[in-house]
Design an enzyme around this catalytic site. Structure first.
Site, PDB file in Angstrom:
ATOM      1  CD  GLU A   1       3.462   4.623   6.037  1.00 36.95           C
ATOM      2  OE1 GLU A   1       3.429   5.606   5.287  1.00 36.95           O
ATOM      3  OE2 GLU A   1       3.079   3.497   5.712  1.00 36.95           O
TER       4      GLU A   1
ATOM      5  CB  CYS B   1      11.643   1.833  19.325  1.00 31.87           C
ATOM      6  SG  CYS B   1      11.437   2.302  21.058  1.00 31.87           S
TER       7      CYS B   1
ATOM      8  CG  ASP C   1       0.814   2.090  16.427  1.00 33.27           C
ATOM      9  OD1 ASP C   1       1.519   3.005  16.881  1.00 33.27           O
ATOM     10  OD2 ASP C   1       1.257   1.189  15.692  1.00 33.27           O
TER      11      ASP C   1
ATOM     12  N   GLY D   1      -8.881 -13.761  12.150  1.00 34.54           N
ATOM     13  CA  GLY D   1      -9.374 -13.377  13.462  1.00 34.54           C
ATOM     14  C   GLY D   1     -10.061 -12.025  13.477  1.00 34.54           C
ATOM     15  CE1 TYR D   2      -9.834  -9.678  18.669  1.00 38.55           C
ATOM     16  CE2 TYR D   2      -7.821  -8.882  17.673  1.00 38.55           C
ATOM     17  CZ  TYR D   2      -8.530  -9.291  18.783  1.00 38.55           C
ATOM     18  OH  TYR D   2      -7.915  -9.299  20.009  1.00 38.55           O
TER      19      TYR D   2
ATOM     20  CD  GLU E   1      -3.401   2.092   8.792  1.00 40.90           C
ATOM     21  OE1 GLU E   1      -3.489   1.570   9.915  1.00 40.90           O
ATOM     22  OE2 GLU E   1      -2.326   2.519   8.333  1.00 40.90           O
TER      23      GLU E   1
ATOM     24  CE1 TYR F   1      -2.339   4.010  13.906  1.00 39.96           C
ATOM     25  CE2 TYR F   1      -3.928   2.442  13.018  1.00 39.96           C
ATOM     26  CZ  TYR F   1      -2.691   3.067  12.972  1.00 39.96           C
ATOM     27  OH  TYR F   1      -1.837   2.752  11.969  1.00 39.96           O
TER      28      TYR F   1
ATOM     29  CD1 TRP G   1       0.225   0.753   3.352  1.00 39.87           C
ATOM     30  CD2 TRP G   1       0.024  -1.464   3.133  1.00 39.87           C
ATOM     31  NE1 TRP G   1       0.796   0.165   4.457  1.00 39.87           N
ATOM     32  CE2 TRP G   1       0.686  -1.193   4.356  1.00 39.87           C
ATOM     33  CE3 TRP G   1      -0.212  -2.810   2.783  1.00 39.87           C
ATOM     34  CZ2 TRP G   1       1.107  -2.212   5.218  1.00 39.87           C
ATOM     35  CZ3 TRP G   1       0.207  -3.808   3.640  1.00 39.87           C
ATOM     36  CH2 TRP G   1       0.861  -3.509   4.842  1.00 39.87           C
TER      37      TRP G   1
ATOM     38  CB  THR H   1      -3.327  -8.186  12.122  1.00 39.71           C
ATOM     39  OG1 THR H   1      -4.604  -8.503  12.685  1.00 39.71           O
ATOM     40  CG2 THR H   1      -2.892  -9.307  11.189  1.00 39.71           C
TER      41      THR H   1
END
Length: 365
Positions: A196, A206, A151, A94-95, A50, A133, A36, A56
DNA sequence: GAATCGTGGAG
DNA sequence: TCTCCAAGATT
């Protein structure tokens, strides 16, 4: 928390500008190549990615995006497709409420936004499944607006550079992260590049464990690093307690070799997905007597068992094979489908194994 | 507003 | 094997 917590303070403007500039420079050189990340970005593919990316990992999102985007190349395409078609493509991710909400969002975009993904945060927030978010991410990363995002990555990076050893379960910690994110995006040059980039920094450098401080463009400004606290911030969350539950799944085969499948309820685990007829019990495994009575089958035979773990439950699956009761008065919930038709349904994940692997292996009449 | 919603990667 | 958590949102 830590015995000597650092007081959270708003990031001063000059510090924010310095940090933002370093992130933007770093990201320009170190961005991963993701489907993307086109120029210009496609708003619809960005929204798809998104939603997929919520809780995920990005590598899995990158695998799934091509099939999803080629099947539904615009909001209008998805809006006119049956909900089951997107659920089927969502299998295993999932979800699943994300898929149903995305379908509704596509219809809302078609009906209320002239078929175009909206660019304003307030409009994006009207879409089901789009929260603070995701709205900020689309507004900033696609439309280059000065919208903050928080996030897991951004929260972690902010807490570390500020040395903010705050309780992750405390709501104030969330407010703190959003406030700092707003100050940072206000001070950056390009909101798209900076937001981003900050997430990318969290994902690649990090990281939650063993952060690569030696490669970090913010290491000299990082208060956690200075205090050698990068491994304690943020503090881990308490694990959710898992409950055991028993599911008796019955593979019912008719004389023609068709297999019985039913749709799960619209709420709860695996909502709206398909499964072999199943009885659930919180206490103990359903007895054969209960199963034959409830499902109206005969010739019940054990066909295996396995444990399936979700975040909140240990699901003990007890698998049986059976034949339809004759004549049909008791004939059970669901419908008899060919193996090919079953494979095309959005199946609850453990039932993918039950219906596609175990069922063919069980004896047929 | 705490609980719920999945699955799998990484260490 | 076990823990942690992933570009969170909803009710």
């Amino acid at each position: 928390m830590r015995p000597d917590p650092v007081t959270p303070n708003p990031i001063p403007r000059d510090r924010a500008k310095r940090i933002a500039a370093r992130v933007e420079t770093w990201f320009a050189k170190n961005a991963r190549d993701l489907p993307w990340r086109t120029s210009p970005r496609d708003p619809w593919m960005s929204l798809l990615s998104e939603i997929l990316a919520q809780q995920t990992q990005i590598s899995r999102v990158a695998e799934r995006i091509p099939a999803l985007f080629s099947t539904f190349p615009s909001p209008t395409h998805l809006a006119h497709a049956p909900e089951q078609s997107i659920l089927a493509l969502w299998s295993g991710l999932g979800y699943y409420s994300r898929a149903r909400n995305l379908h509704k969002s596509a219809q809302m975009i078609r009906d209320s936004f002239d078929g175009n993904v909206p660019s304003a945060v307030d409009d994006l927030l009207k879409l089901p499944g789009v929260g603070r978010y995701t709205a900020g991410a689309i507004a900033s990363m696609v439309f280059n607006q000065r919208a903050p995002i928080v996030d897991g990555n951004v929260r972690r990076v902010i807490m570390r550079i500020e040395g903010a050893d705050l309780d992750p379960a405390n709501k104030a910690t969330d407010q703190y992260a959003w406030a700092q994110s707003q100050r940072l995006v206000n001070a950056c040059t390009s909101p798209a590049l900076f937001n981003e980039g900050l997430m990318e920094l969290g994902a690649l450098i990090c990281t939650p464990r063993a952060p690569k401080c030696a490669q970090c463009p913010l290491s000299r400004s990082c208060r956690a690093r200075r205090a050698n606290l990068q491994d304690q911030i943020p503090a881990p969350k308490k694990p959710a307690a898992r409950k055991a539950i028993h599911h008796a799944a019955v593979i019912v085969t008719d004389a023609a070799g068709k297999i019985l499948a039913e749709q799960r309820p619209a709420r709860g685990l695996w909502a709206n997905l398909w499964q072999a007829p199943t009885l659930e019990s919180a206490e103990r495994a359903p007895t054969p007597r209960q199963i034959t009575a409830e499902l109206g089958v005969r010739k019940l035979k054990p066909a295996g068992h396995f444990l399936f773990k979700t975040t909140h439950r240990d699901v003990h699956f007890h698998i049986y094979s059976a034949h339809p009761a004759e004549p049909s008065p008791g004939t059970p919930r669901g419908e008899f489908l060919s193996p090919e038709a079953i494979a095309a349904k959005p199946l609850a994940t453990p039932h993918r194994r039950i219906l596609l692997e175990i069922a063919p292996a069980t004896a047929r009449p």
